[in-house]
Scaffold this motif. Structure first.
Motif, PDB file in Angstrom:
ATOM      1  N   TRP A   1      32.893  28.137  52.557  1.00 38.75           N
ATOM      2  CA  TRP A   1      33.138  29.296  52.639  1.00 38.75           C
ATOM      3  C   TRP A   1      31.427  29.575  52.275  1.00 38.75           C
ATOM      4  N   LYS A   2      31.243  29.380  51.410  1.00 42.47           N
ATOM      5  CA  LYS A   2      29.800  29.981  50.672  1.00 42.47           C
ATOM      6  C   LYS A   2      28.958  29.344  51.523  1.00 42.47           C
ATOM      7  N   GLY A   3      28.671  28.203  52.725  1.00 45.14           N
ATOM      8  CA  GLY A   3      27.555  28.121  52.966  1.00 45.14           C
ATOM      9  C   GLY A   3      26.660  27.117  52.151  1.00 45.14           C
ATOM     10  N   ILE A   4      27.674  26.550  50.920  1.00 44.71           N
ATOM     11  CA  ILE A   4      26.846  25.703  50.021  1.00 44.71           C
ATOM     12  C   ILE A   4      26.952  24.295  50.551  1.00 44.71           C
ATOM     13  N   ASP A   5      26.090  23.442  50.686  1.00 44.71           N
ATOM     14  CA  ASP A   5      25.379  21.975  51.316  1.00 44.71           C
ATOM     15  C   ASP A   5      25.193  21.104  50.500  1.00 44.71           C
ATOM     16  N   GLU A   6      25.393  20.194  50.366  1.00 44.74           N
ATOM     17  CA  GLU A   6      25.369  19.028  49.228  1.00 44.74           C
ATOM     18  C   GLU A   6      23.595  19.721  48.873  1.00 44.74           C
ATOM     19  N   THR A   7      22.666  19.414  49.207  1.00 40.50           N
ATOM     20  CA  THR A   7      21.443  19.576  48.656  1.00 40.50           C
ATOM     21  C   THR A   7      21.385  20.851  47.601  1.00 40.50           C
ATOM     22  N   LYS A   8      22.149  22.102  48.538  1.00 41.63           N
ATOM     23  CA  LYS A   8      21.604  23.462  47.209  1.00 41.63           C
ATOM     24  C   LYS A   8      22.904  23.314  46.338  1.00 41.63           C
ATOM     25  N   GLN A   9      24.321  21.979  45.469  1.00 44.02           N
ATOM     26  CA  GLN A   9      24.668  22.039  45.087  1.00 44.02           C
ATOM     27  C   GLN A   9      24.751  21.796  43.944  1.00 44.02           C
ATOM     28  N   PRO A  10      23.338  21.129  43.767  1.00 46.68           N
ATOM     29  CA  PRO A  10      22.718  20.966  42.254  1.00 46.68           C
ATOM     30  C   PRO A  10      22.157  22.224  41.305  1.00 46.68           C
ATOM     31  N   ILE A  11      21.876  23.202  42.274  1.00 41.97           N
ATOM     32  CA  ILE A  11      21.257  24.667  41.875  1.00 41.97           C
ATOM     33  C   ILE A  11      22.463  25.150  42.062  1.00 41.97           C
ATOM     34  N   VAL A  12      23.722  25.351  42.619  1.00 42.01           N
ATOM     35  CA  VAL A  12      24.967  26.189  42.186  1.00 42.01           C
ATOM     36  C   VAL A  12      25.465  25.248  40.703  1.00 42.01           C
ATOM     37  N   THR A  13      25.573  24.488  40.677  1.00 38.89           N
ATOM     38  CA  THR A  13      26.416  23.999  39.773  1.00 38.89           C
ATOM     39  C   THR A  13      25.708  24.060  37.864  1.00 38.89           C
ATOM     40  N   GLN A  14      24.378  23.642  38.229  1.00 42.26           N
ATOM     41  CA  GLN A  14      23.509  24.164  37.187  1.00 42.26           C
ATOM     42  C   GLN A  14      24.158  24.840  35.928  1.00 42.26           C
ATOM     43  N   ASN A  15      24.565  24.505  34.836  1.00 43.69           N
ATOM     44  CA  ASN A  15      25.068  25.333  33.531  1.00 43.69           C
ATOM     45  C   ASN A  15      24.027  26.591  33.415  1.00 43.69           C
ATOM     46  N   TYR A  16      25.158  27.798  32.466  1.00 43.89           N
ATOM     47  CA  TYR A  16      24.230  28.974  32.392  1.00 43.89           C
ATOM     48  C   TYR A  16      23.922  28.307  30.479  1.00 43.89           C
ATOM     49  N   TYR A  17      23.030  29.139  30.047  1.00 45.38           N
ATOM     50  CA  TYR A  17      22.599  28.787  28.787  1.00 45.38           C
ATOM     51  C   TYR A  17      23.696  28.914  27.883  1.00 45.38           C
ATOM     52  N   SER A  18      24.259  28.202  26.517  1.00 46.52           N
ATOM     53  CA  SER A  18      25.072  28.283  25.246  1.00 46.52           C
ATOM     54  C   SER A  18      24.350  27.555  24.170  1.00 46.52           C
ATOM     55  N   ASP A  19      24.735  28.607  23.390  1.00 43.67           N
ATOM     56  CA  ASP A  19      24.306  28.176  22.245  1.00 43.67           C
ATOM     57  C   ASP A  19      25.050  27.495  21.040  1.00 43.67           C
ATOM     58  N   GLY A  20      26.197  27.587  22.015  1.00 43.02           N
ATOM     59  CA  GLY A  20      27.320  26.930  20.629  1.00 43.02           C
ATOM     60  C   GLY A  20      28.225  28.313  19.634  1.00 43.02           C
ATOM     61  N   SER A  21      27.684  29.702  19.958  1.00 45.16           N
ATOM     62  CA  SER A  21      28.078  30.093  19.244  1.00 45.16           C
ATOM     63  C   SER A  21      29.468  31.038  20.037  1.00 45.16           C
ATOM     64  N   GLY A  22      29.617  30.599  21.308  1.00 47.12           N
ATOM     65  CA  GLY A  22      30.872  30.735  22.016  1.00 47.12           C
ATOM     66  C   GLY A  22      30.623  32.376  23.227  1.00 47.12           C
ATOM     67  N   LYS A  23      29.248  32.760  22.933  1.00 46.67           N
ATOM     68  CA  LYS A  23      29.179  33.877  23.583  1.00 46.67           C
ATOM     69  C   LYS A  23      28.536  33.469  25.237  1.00 46.67           C
ATOM     70  N   THR A  24      29.748  34.055  26.421  1.00 51.97           N
ATOM     71  CA  THR A  24      29.695  33.419  27.023  1.00 51.97           C
ATOM     72  C   THR A  24      28.995  35.339  28.523  1.00 51.97           C
ATOM     73  N   PRO A  25      28.656  34.443  29.764  1.00 56.31           N
ATOM     74  CA  PRO A  25      28.705  36.133  30.686  1.00 56.31           C
ATOM     75  C   PRO A  25      29.926  36.281  30.313  1.00 56.31           C
ATOM     76  N   ARG A  26      29.828  37.736  30.318  1.00 62.80           N
ATOM     77  CA  ARG A  26      31.298  38.075  30.695  1.00 62.80           C
ATOM     78  C   ARG A  26      31.438  38.300  32.289  1.00 62.80           C
ATOM     79  N   TYR A  27      32.377  38.669  32.662  1.00 61.71           N
ATOM     80  CA  TYR A  27      32.654  38.600  34.327  1.00 61.71           C
ATOM     81  C   TYR A  27      32.223  38.855  34.965  1.00 61.71           C
TER      82      TYR A  27
END
Length: 766
Positions: free
Chosen positions: A145-171
């Motif tokens: 649906w998004k037009g993401i092929d296998e070569t692009k998946q590592p970029i898209v699935t890279q995690n955001y930064y987390s310092d362990g404090s529980g702060k995550t991006p809002r929706y």
């Protein structure tokens, strides 16, 4: 084996016994991919006089994630007395908000699936419990649906930064980050994000950069802003995790050994070639350039920012703004393209992430009628005043009426004295000269507090080093001083004043961009310092811009570049020193109109009467008096109806102020909406006593009910419905809450007695 009666199970039981097992059977990881009862908004702030509450927050029964940074599906559960698809419409609302394509409703018998990726065929279909799709199946459909092929998946699935404090991006930050990453993965090189002031643009930018940097998709990044304070705040706060890989460009000699560069655009550009620090970098040195507050200098074709952007034209470039600049001569959209995501002020207030506001419009007589000097009139410095009619356009620009300045300062001080004299306040003036005169007037009105600390009132303008040095203290919630600041343009953007509760507009504002930015100074919430809402005091009709559809609408491209068009002046320029000003001290000024205006659920200022607005708001939910009375009488808690109506935009406290504080919400609504005669709380309480309703109870129970009735008469229905009322005077004299409940024979009997009391209170013959 015992047969389970599904109809007798609660919604939570249905989740535990049927829905969760079905999800886990399809190989979803309960720890990393499945979240239950996810609250993703805060609930709109509702102001009731000095009290603040929140409306209902949005909560999804389940959100499924392919990875922690990629929400992919929403499930809404119902108990088994509902149909399989009864939760679908609610789930679709959540799915659209969360930007997820797969939506499910279930009552424990089966799932109804709605698939946004389907363009033809079965968009909705029923699935047996054992047919719920696996993470791999949904991810494959998502990528197609998004037009993401296998070569692009590592970029898209890279995690955001987390310092362990529980702060995550809002929706909404999730959506902005993911859409940006996906667009870059697919090769888009010019990206615009529109996010209202106070919604965390810098944190969003950090997470975007982090994910691109960590995946090595982008190795050298330039982050540009136009205020030194913005760069310093960014470096020490949101961008801190970059550590030693990051530097701020400050000197003329650059060090090319870093990977993350933060800079003022003024620091890397200039009119003379030797000032062009950025040319020490090769054109292809940066592969990502992020421009914060890109509505300012960067949008103009002849600006310094555009020169930098064009020099690094091979880099992917992301523009972040609260206010896309769209004029005849300037366009963000023309350069960056249509926004890939917009999160508006209206949505931020509705979600409870931004502070709501009320407006006090104050009209002064000379502003409305103008002023013409008598023949031969000279100003206080002996200059002949040109004979013409001076009006609001002239005041504080070409004509200074000193008594007008004093009156504005007095009204501001009067408001603070009635609320809190230490509420942080920004007064926006026409120019630096006006800001200085306003500072003097405010000092004279607040001499007692200025005597305690001379920094109670400060002018913070671009020309004054002493004032600018106090900007950080004004912004810092823990710093008490300065309290009141006067300014012209320096503080209208990029100032993260979380505790600012009063914005005074004594500046004629014609630009929607400037207006949005100024309003943005008050929209941040700081619960630790009791900042939930703010007030706008408007002396120059600037808030009429709230009525403009462009205030919270989508940007419209009206860019029409003309060769040799007029240059765009810097937005911090101040030409007051070049203008001839007449100053008069003997012209009296008075207030002719003062009114409070509120914003509605859609974020628009209410211009109709409060009573008309209330009628329209309530009748949307209850078309007739009978429908309202029927709902009210059946409600276990009357307060839930009140909260529901407030969630739909009912301004109960404002109505109390206008109609009368002696009436509770029931009578206010019946009187204003359905033209019924109102009864005060005391009248209703007295009618209950005359009916001798309490006679059926023992002495102690009668005393408790009498005390509850007194509490209702004094404070209203909301207070007696809360168990907390049993902990305060005069109820606490009967014992602990448990002891009081036991007087009635237990909690159920206490609540039954309370409901009986409420029925008596609202009997028609009161």
């Amino acid at each position: 084996m015992e047969t389970i009666d599904k109809k007798a199970l609660s919604e939570r039981d249905i989740c535990t016994k049927y829905i969760t097992p079905a999800i886990l059977q399809s190989r979803w990881n309960i720890y990393t991919q499945v979240r239950e009862e996810v609250t993703f908004t805060k609930g709109r702030i509702i102001i009731k006089g000095a009290h603040v509450s929140r409306g209902e927050a949005r909560r999804a029964d389940y959100i499924l994630y392919y990875k922690p940074n990629i929400p992919i599906a929403v499930i809404e559960a119902k108990d088994n007395n509902h149909g399989v698809g009864d939760g679908m419409q609610q789930a679709l609302v959540y799915a659209e908000m969360l930007d997820v394509p797969f939506v499910y409703s279930s009552n424990g018998d089966a799932f109804l699936e709605h698939d946004f990726t389907v363009k033809s065929g079965l968009v909705e279909k029923e699935l047996q419990l054992n047919e719920f799709p696996s993470p791999e199946v949904l991810w494959k459909r998502y990528c197609a649906w998004k037009g993401i092929d296998e070569t692009k998946q590592p970029i898209v699935t890279q995690n955001y930064y987390s310092d362990g404090s529980g702060k995550t991006p809002r929706y909404y930050q999730h959506i902005a980050i993911n859409r940006t990453i996906e667009a870059i993965a697919k090769g888009q090189n010019r990206i615009l994000l529109v996010m209202a002031t106070g919604t965390g643009k810098t944190f969003t930018a950090f997470q975007i950069i982090w994910r691109l940097w960590k995946s090595r998709t982008k190795k050298r990044i330039l982050y540009l802003a136009d205020r030194n304070i913005l760069i310093d705040q960014t470096k020490t706060n949101d961008f801190k995790p970059f550590g030693t890989a990051m530097t701020k460009i400050e000197n003329r000699q650059v060090d090319t050994s870093y990977e993350i560069y933060l800079s003022l655009y003024q620091a890397v550009s200039g009119t003379e070639e030797w000032k062009h620090i950025y040319k020490q970098f090769s054109r292809d040195f940066f592969d990502l350039v992020v421009v914060d507050e890109c509505h300012r200098g960067s949008a103009a074709e002849d600006s310094a920012w555009r020169e930098i952007l064009e020099y690094f034209s091979s880099a992917t470039q992301i523009g972040l703004t609260a206010t896309p600049k769209e004029t005849k001569d300037i366009s963000n959209i023309h350069y960056f393209g249509e926004p890939i995501y917009t999160y508006s002020l209206k949505q931020g207030i509705e979600d409870g992430f931004l502070a709501p506001y009320k407006v006090i419009r104050i009209d002064l007589d000379k502003d409305l009628t103008g002023w013409r000097p008598e023949k031969g009139k000279q100003d206080k410095y002996g200059k002949d005043i040109e004979d013409r009619i001076y009006n609001q356009k002239d005041f504080d620009k070409t004509l200074v009426i000193e008594q007008r300045t004093q009156l504005v300062a007095w009204k501001v001080t009067e408001f603070l004295k009635a609320t809190n004299r230490f509420d942080k306040t920004i007064v926006f003036c026409e120019d630096i000269d006006h800001a200085e005169r306003m500072r003097q007037a405010l000092i004279n009105e607040n001499a007692d507090l200025v005597a305690q600390n001379r920094k109670y009132v400060m002018r913070i303008t671009g020309d004054d080093a002493e004032g600018k040095a106090e900007l950080d203290n004004f912004i810092l919630p823990e710093s008490r001083y300065p309290v009141i600041t006067t300014t012209s343009k320096l503080m209208n953007t990029g100032v993260d004043a979380q505790t600012c509760k009063l914005i005074v507009l004594d500046q004629r504002i014609q630009s929607m961009i400037v207006f949005k930015q100024i309003i943005g100074r008050g929209t941040r919430i700081n619960e630790d310092f009791d900042k939930f809402y703010f007030t706008i005091m408007d002396f120059k009709k600037a808030t009429e811009l709230f009525a403009d559809p462009a205030f919270d609408g989508e940007p419209v491209v009206i860019y029409n570049p003309e060769p040799g068009g007029p240059p765009v002046p810097p937005e911090d320029s101040d030409d007051s020193s070049k203008r001839i000003k007449f100053v008069v001290s003997d012209v009296p000024v008075k207030v002719v109109a003062e009114r409070v205006q509120y914003y509605d659920k859609e974020g628009k200022l209410i211009t109709e009467s409060l009573k008309d607005y209330t009628r329209a708001t309530v009748r949307k939910e209850f078309a007739s008096l009978d429908s309202f009375l029927n709902r009210w009488s059946k409600a276990q808690k009357k307060n839930l109806i009140i909260q529901e109506l407030e969630g739909h935009g009912l301004l109960l406290h404002a109505l109390e102020e206008e109609v009368g504080r002696d009436f509770d919400p029931f009578d206010l609504i019946c009187h204003v909406v359905y033209d019924q005669p109102p009864f005060s709380r005391k009248e209703r309480a007295e009618a209950v006593r005359k009916r001798n309703y309490f006679a059926r109870y023992g002495d102690k129970a009668r005393a408790v009910l009498n005390a509850l009735l007194d509490k209702y008469a004094d404070e209203g229905i909301e207070n007696i419905e809360s168990m907390e009322v049993l902990k305060v005077q005069p109820l606490d004299r009967f014992g602990t809450p448990l002891e009081i409940i036991n007087i009635f024979g237990g909690k159920d009997k206490y609540l039954a007695a309370l409901r009986g009391l409420e029925t008596q209170i609202y009997m028609a013959e009161a």
